[in-house]
Design a protein around this motif. Sequence first.
Motif, PDB file in Angstrom:
ATOM      1  N   MET A   1       2.183   1.775  -3.460  1.00  0.00           N
ATOM      2  CA  MET A   1       1.152   2.349  -4.319  1.00  0.00           C
ATOM      3  C   MET A   1       0.973   3.837  -4.052  1.00  0.00           C
ATOM      4  O   MET A   1       0.802   4.629  -4.983  1.00  0.00           O
ATOM      5  CB  MET A   1      -0.171   1.603  -4.121  1.00  0.00           C
ATOM      6  CG  MET A   1      -0.144   0.185  -4.672  1.00  0.00           C
ATOM      7  SD  MET A   1      -1.664  -0.719  -4.344  1.00  0.00           S
ATOM      8  CE  MET A   1      -2.836   0.255  -5.279  1.00  0.00           C
ATOM      9  N   SER A   2       1.052   4.239  -2.794  1.00  0.00           N
ATOM     10  CA  SER A   2       0.954   5.668  -2.462  1.00  0.00           C
ATOM     11  C   SER A   2       2.110   6.444  -3.073  1.00  0.00           C
ATOM     12  O   SER A   2       1.921   7.551  -3.584  1.00  0.00           O
ATOM     13  CB  SER A   2       0.951   5.866  -0.946  1.00  0.00           C
ATOM     14  OG  SER A   2      -0.226   5.346  -0.393  1.00  0.00           O
TER      15      SER A   2
ATOM     16  N   ILE B   1      -0.135  -2.101 -10.732  1.00  0.00           N
ATOM     17  CA  ILE B   1       0.905  -1.237 -11.293  1.00  0.00           C
ATOM     18  C   ILE B   1       1.254  -1.742 -12.684  1.00  0.00           C
ATOM     19  O   ILE B   1       0.992  -2.893 -13.028  1.00  0.00           O
ATOM     20  CB  ILE B   1       2.188  -1.175 -10.420  1.00  0.00           C
ATOM     21  CG1 ILE B   1       2.895  -2.523 -10.365  1.00  0.00           C
ATOM     22  CG2 ILE B   1       1.874  -0.642  -9.030  1.00  0.00           C
ATOM     23  CD1 ILE B   1       4.289  -2.466  -9.750  1.00  0.00           C
TER      24      ILE B   1
ATOM     25  N   ALA C   1       1.494   6.899  -6.701  1.00  0.00           N
ATOM     26  CA  ALA C   1       0.409   7.843  -6.993  1.00  0.00           C
ATOM     27  C   ALA C   1       0.974   9.230  -7.295  1.00  0.00           C
ATOM     28  O   ALA C   1       0.343  10.021  -7.997  1.00  0.00           O
ATOM     29  CB  ALA C   1      -0.568   7.904  -5.817  1.00  0.00           C
ATOM     30  N   ASP C   2       2.168   9.507  -6.782  1.00  0.00           N
ATOM     31  CA  ASP C   2       2.821  10.792  -7.036  1.00  0.00           C
ATOM     32  C   ASP C   2       3.586  10.810  -8.354  1.00  0.00           C
ATOM     33  O   ASP C   2       4.048  11.859  -8.781  1.00  0.00           O
ATOM     34  CB  ASP C   2       3.774  11.147  -5.892  1.00  0.00           C
ATOM     35  CG  ASP C   2       3.042  11.453  -4.598  1.00  0.00           C
ATOM     36  OD1 ASP C   2       1.871  11.896  -4.660  1.00  0.00           O
ATOM     37  OD2 ASP C   2       3.639  11.247  -3.525  1.00  0.00           O
TER      38      ASP C   2
ATOM     39  N   ARG D   1       0.839  -1.206   0.000  1.00  0.00           N
ATOM     40  CA  ARG D   1       0.000   0.000   0.000  1.00  0.00           C
ATOM     41  C   ARG D   1       0.873   1.254   0.000  1.00  0.00           C
ATOM     42  O   ARG D   1       0.562   2.238  -0.678  1.00  0.00           O
ATOM     43  CB  ARG D   1      -0.946  -0.002   1.212  1.00  0.00           C
ATOM     44  CG  ARG D   1      -2.037  -1.043   1.120  1.00  0.00           C
ATOM     45  CD  ARG D   1      -3.134  -0.821   2.136  1.00  0.00           C
ATOM     46  NE  ARG D   1      -2.677  -0.693   3.502  1.00  0.00           N
ATOM     47  CZ  ARG D   1      -2.537  -1.702   4.362  1.00  0.00           C
ATOM     48  NH1 ARG D   1      -2.821  -2.946   3.987  1.00  0.00           N
ATOM     49  NH2 ARG D   1      -2.131  -1.488   5.600  1.00  0.00           N
TER      50      ARG D   1
ATOM     51  N   GLU E   1       5.745   8.057 -11.572  1.00  0.00           N
ATOM     52  CA  GLU E   1       6.484   6.826 -11.838  1.00  0.00           C
ATOM     53  C   GLU E   1       7.830   6.826 -11.117  1.00  0.00           C
ATOM     54  O   GLU E   1       8.429   7.888 -10.900  1.00  0.00           O
ATOM     55  CB  GLU E   1       6.665   6.619 -13.338  1.00  0.00           C
ATOM     56  CG  GLU E   1       7.426   7.723 -14.027  1.00  0.00           C
ATOM     57  CD  GLU E   1       7.454   7.551 -15.540  1.00  0.00           C
ATOM     58  OE1 GLU E   1       8.499   7.866 -16.128  1.00  0.00           O
ATOM     59  OE2 GLU E   1       6.447   7.120 -16.124  1.00  0.00           O
TER      60      GLU E   1
ATOM     61  N   ARG F   1       4.631   2.399 -12.560  1.00  0.00           N
ATOM     62  CA  ARG F   1       3.606   3.437 -12.428  1.00  0.00           C
ATOM     63  C   ARG F   1       2.323   2.786 -11.941  1.00  0.00           C
ATOM     64  O   ARG F   1       2.050   1.623 -12.216  1.00  0.00           O
ATOM     65  CB  ARG F   1       3.412   4.211 -13.720  1.00  0.00           C
ATOM     66  CG  ARG F   1       2.948   3.450 -14.905  1.00  0.00           C
ATOM     67  CD  ARG F   1       2.788   4.343 -16.152  1.00  0.00           C
ATOM     68  NE  ARG F   1       3.972   5.077 -16.508  1.00  0.00           N
ATOM     69  CZ  ARG F   1       4.906   4.647 -17.351  1.00  0.00           C
ATOM     70  NH1 ARG F   1       4.775   3.493 -17.933  1.00  0.00           N
ATOM     71  NH2 ARG F   1       5.956   5.377 -17.614  1.00  0.00           N
ATOM     72  N   LEU F   2       1.557   3.559 -11.213  1.00  0.00           N
ATOM     73  CA  LEU F   2       0.293   3.096 -10.664  1.00  0.00           C
ATOM     74  C   LEU F   2      -0.716   2.866 -11.779  1.00  0.00           C
ATOM     75  O   LEU F   2      -0.767   3.633 -12.743  1.00  0.00           O
ATOM     76  CB  LEU F   2      -0.247   4.137  -9.675  1.00  0.00           C
ATOM     77  CG  LEU F   2      -1.491   3.760  -8.881  1.00  0.00           C
ATOM     78  CD1 LEU F   2      -1.209   2.588  -7.952  1.00  0.00           C
ATOM     79  CD2 LEU F   2      -1.954   4.959  -8.064  1.00  0.00           C
ATOM     80  N   ASN F   3      -1.505   1.818 -11.656  1.00  0.00           N
ATOM     81  CA  ASN F   3      -2.597   1.554 -12.579  1.00  0.00           C
ATOM     82  C   ASN F   3      -3.904   1.707 -11.798  1.00  0.00           C
ATOM     83  O   ASN F   3      -4.395   0.748 -11.210  1.00  0.00           O
ATOM     84  CB  ASN F   3      -2.496   0.148 -13.177  1.00  0.00           C
ATOM     85  CG  ASN F   3      -3.657  -0.155 -14.098  1.00  0.00           C
ATOM     86  OD1 ASN F   3      -4.286   0.759 -14.626  1.00  0.00           O
ATOM     87  ND2 ASN F   3      -3.936  -1.430 -14.283  1.00  0.00           N
ATOM     88  N   PRO F   4      -4.462   2.918 -11.752  1.00  0.00           N
ATOM     89  CA  PRO F   4      -5.673   3.146 -10.954  1.00  0.00           C
ATOM     90  C   PRO F   4      -6.841   2.248 -11.357  1.00  0.00           C
ATOM     91  O   PRO F   4      -7.670   1.898 -10.527  1.00  0.00           O
ATOM     92  CB  PRO F   4      -6.014   4.616 -11.207  1.00  0.00           C
ATOM     93  CG  PRO F   4      -4.816   5.221 -11.840  1.00  0.00           C
ATOM     94  CD  PRO F   4      -4.027   4.109 -12.454  1.00  0.00           C
TER      95      PRO F   4
END
Length: 104
Positions: free
Chosen positions: A19-20, A56, A23-24, A16, A26, A68-71
């Motif tokens: 992931m945070s 991600i 979120a900012d 987690r 890559e 990078r995050l994959n929302p």
Amino acid sequence: MSDKDVFRAIADPTRRQIMSMLADGELRVSDIASQFEMSRPAVSKHLAQLESADLIMVERQGREAINRLNPEGLKPVAEWLTFFSQFWDDKLAKLKQAVEGSDD
């Protein structure tokens, strides 16, 4: 990938936190690993779980992996939370009606 994989992936506080961080923006594996008191291979295992759960995306650039995050991967979580949010909204509305109705 199943919904179960997504929930298993986000159950871990380290994942987690990763992931945070993503979120900012890559980050390279080395950038992520520098934020933890664990080995780079241990961080890579967390990243692999996030990638297999489709949370991600990883782009290989030579020897580097850019994460990078994959929302969109969080969609099963959002749907699950929406269901329970509606459930509690209904329960609280009924409780309010019962409490307000008992004053009569």
